[in-house]
Design a protein around this motif. Structure first.
Motif: not given
Lengths: 344, 203
Positions: A180-183, A285-286, A311-316
């Motif tokens: 869940r935590a990843v974008d 929402e971000l 880690h992914p490069t962008t996150g929401g």
């Protein structure tokens, strides 16, 4: 050439990672404990950028087809050469041709690093030999029977490489995303499911659970020496945190007054924590934004996730703060307690 | 533009909209090439630009730039990439219903839009294309597909995106392309980099 006799649950090739491609969605990857890999490389005379192995919890066994000088750093583990315990001299083990070096289960810490004089000579992908468990770039994780070529360039780097200040490893420092935590903005929940399957979360996937460490995989708790291993799970870790960029979404005091536990769902993408949920004081929402190594992302359930090398490069999800040095988290066993300390 | 800190060595520039993000991105890239500042990664987001791996004092340096010299200023257009697309996506009828128009007009809308790569994320080479406008925003699928093939063209929010590799995915699929979007043997490895103009061409 090295032949992998026992790959263990997750052994990968790692170096300093691939920086400079984040704007194209390429994760940095690289060894989670940069300090340990750097030390292993220095011990065998390799440059800091040489590739070594990162092995997780249960170690691995390697047969060296020709004589080699090897260093093992990071997690504390029993080392055996042709089934007999071996103690490194001046930090290195001289492995005769045809011998098998076995890196045992981690008694303390999680990840051991194996450097071989000359480095591992697999193909460079975007400037790095690292396996990226999130995107799949770089060599696949090791399996039994994998052949690993050894480089022949150790001599040209000179004998001893300066270890440097601890800070040096910080920027370069480097588990596939727990869902869940990843974008997952393009993948949604299904991407999360995939992530857990491939990412070898520390808790393992099956079997009974050890009573001492929550979620500890049953297969990881069979031999007698495991009792010592599980007992060492309760380390205390204090992490310095720079608040922001999205600390205004939360009551940041909550972060510093709470104690968290390292979840067995942690992996190379992130160290997942469990504890008091961080309540949002701002809703909405971000829009997706770039995230850095060590970012503490807080998904909807309020349980923080600290981004590690893959880690992914962008996150929401909003990032409440950034951990200053994530190298120690590479060795944080499930059940370890984490407290945060504000930096400014 | 508002500056925020993201750890000891990164800054997050908060912008009004995608145009301002792109203006700052271009300016930072230009000045880095000119040797005026050092930064390892320049990572645009939907409303932000992350500068990761900067030196102390970079915040003051950025604040000293005269933003009106480059924000809101017309620039010479960047490279245009045409993506040959077959519009037979599984969700094309669904999108047509949401847009209250026949399929043909959906396809016309998509091929007439001048897209720009806003940012990349999710997977290496996955570009978020802006240009549709908020009135065309569609929600993601409630249940993402377990496998979306490489080259699938989808919509989510007011972005259009193309899956560079097969993966699970929650975007509404309108078409597909056989173009290679990410190849580690090329430099840059991604076909669609931030700031690139993109046109979908029906085939």
């Amino acid at each position: 050439m090295i032949t992998v006799v026992r790959a263990g649950p997750l052994t990968t090739i790692q170096d300093q990672g691939r920086s400079g491609y984040a704007h194209l969605g390429v994760p940095r990857s690289g060894a989670l404990d940069q300090w340990a890999l750097r030390r292993a490389n220095a011990l065998v005379g390799n440059p800091p950028h040489a590739a070594g192995l990162e092995t997780t919890l249960l170690g691995c066994a390697l047969r060296f087809e020709r004589a080699a000088v090897v260093a093992v750093t990071g997690a504390t583990a029993v080392l055996k050469l042709d089934k007999l315990p071996v103690t490194p001299r001046d930090g290195v083990i001289e492995v005769p041709a045809g011998s098998v070096l076995d890196i045992g289960r981690a008694a303390r810490g999680v990840r051991s690093y194996v450097a071989v004089a000359g480095g591992l000579d697999v193909e460079l992908v975007l400037g790095s030999r690292s396996t990226d468990t999130l995107s799949g770039l770089g060599p696949p994780k090791l399996t039994d029977g994998t052949s690993l070529p050894i480089g022949d360039e150790s001599g040209q780097f000179g004998p001893e490489v300066e270890f440097g200040a601890r800070d040096e490893g910080r920027r370069d420092a480097a588990v596939r995303a727990a869902s869940r935590a990843v974008d997952n903005s393009a993948g949604g929940a299904a991407a999360g499911a995939r992530a857990v399957d491939d990412g070898a979360p520390l808790g393992g996937s099956a079997g009974s659970v050890s009573p001492d460490v929550p979620g500890w995989a049953g297969e990881a708790a069979a031999a007698p020496e495991d009792q010592e291993a599980t007992a060492a799970g309760g380390d205390h870790i204090e992490l310095g945190v720079w608040l922001g960029p999205r600390d205004d979404w939360f009551d940041a005091n909550e972060l510093f007054s709470s104690e968290y536990q390292v979840s067995p769902m942690s992996n190379r993408v992130g160290c997942r924590l469990s504890g008091a949920a961080l309540p949002r004081i701002k809703t909405g929402e971000l829009p997706s934004e770039g995230v850095v190594l060590g970012a503490i992302q807080v998904p909807a359930d309020g349980q923080p996730l600290i981004f590690l090398a893959d880690h992914p490069t962008t996150g929401g999800y909003p990032v409440i703060g950034v951990v200053d040095d994530v190298n120690g988290l590479a060795q944080a066993r499930p059940g370890s307690t984490v407290r945060f300390r504000a930096l400014d | 533009m508002r500056l925020k800190r993201s750890g000891a060595s990164a800054l997050l520039l908060e912008c009004r909209d995608g145009d301002e993000v792109e203006a700052w991105r271009r300016e930072v890239v230009r000045r880095r090439e000119a040797g005026e500042l050092r930064v390892i990664d320049i990572v645009p987001g939907a409303r932000t630009l992350l500068l990761d791996g900067v030196e102390p004092g970079t915040d003051a340096l950025l604040s000293s730039w005269r933003a009106h010299d480059f924000v809101g200023v017309e620039h010479r257009e960047g490279s245009l990439v045409k993506i040959a697309t077959v519009f037979d996506g599984e969700d094309l009828d669904d999108v047509a219903a949401r847009w209250s128009m026949p399929r043909e007009r959906v396809i016309a809308r998509l091929t007439e839009t001048n897209f720009t790569v806003a940012f990349c994320g999710f997977a290496p080479g996955f570009a978020y294309l802006r240009g549709l406008g908020p009135e065309y925003a569609v929600p993601r699928l409630d249940t993402p597909r377990q496998r979306v093939p490489a080259g699938a063209v989808g919509l989510a929010g007011d972005y259009c995106g193309i899956y560079p590799t097969a993966s699970p995915g929650g975007w509404r699929l309108v078409g597909r392309t056989s173009e290679t979007l990410f190849d580690v043997r090329r430099e840059p490895p991604a076909r669609l980099t931030p700031g690139t103009r993109v046109q979908l061409v029906a085939t």
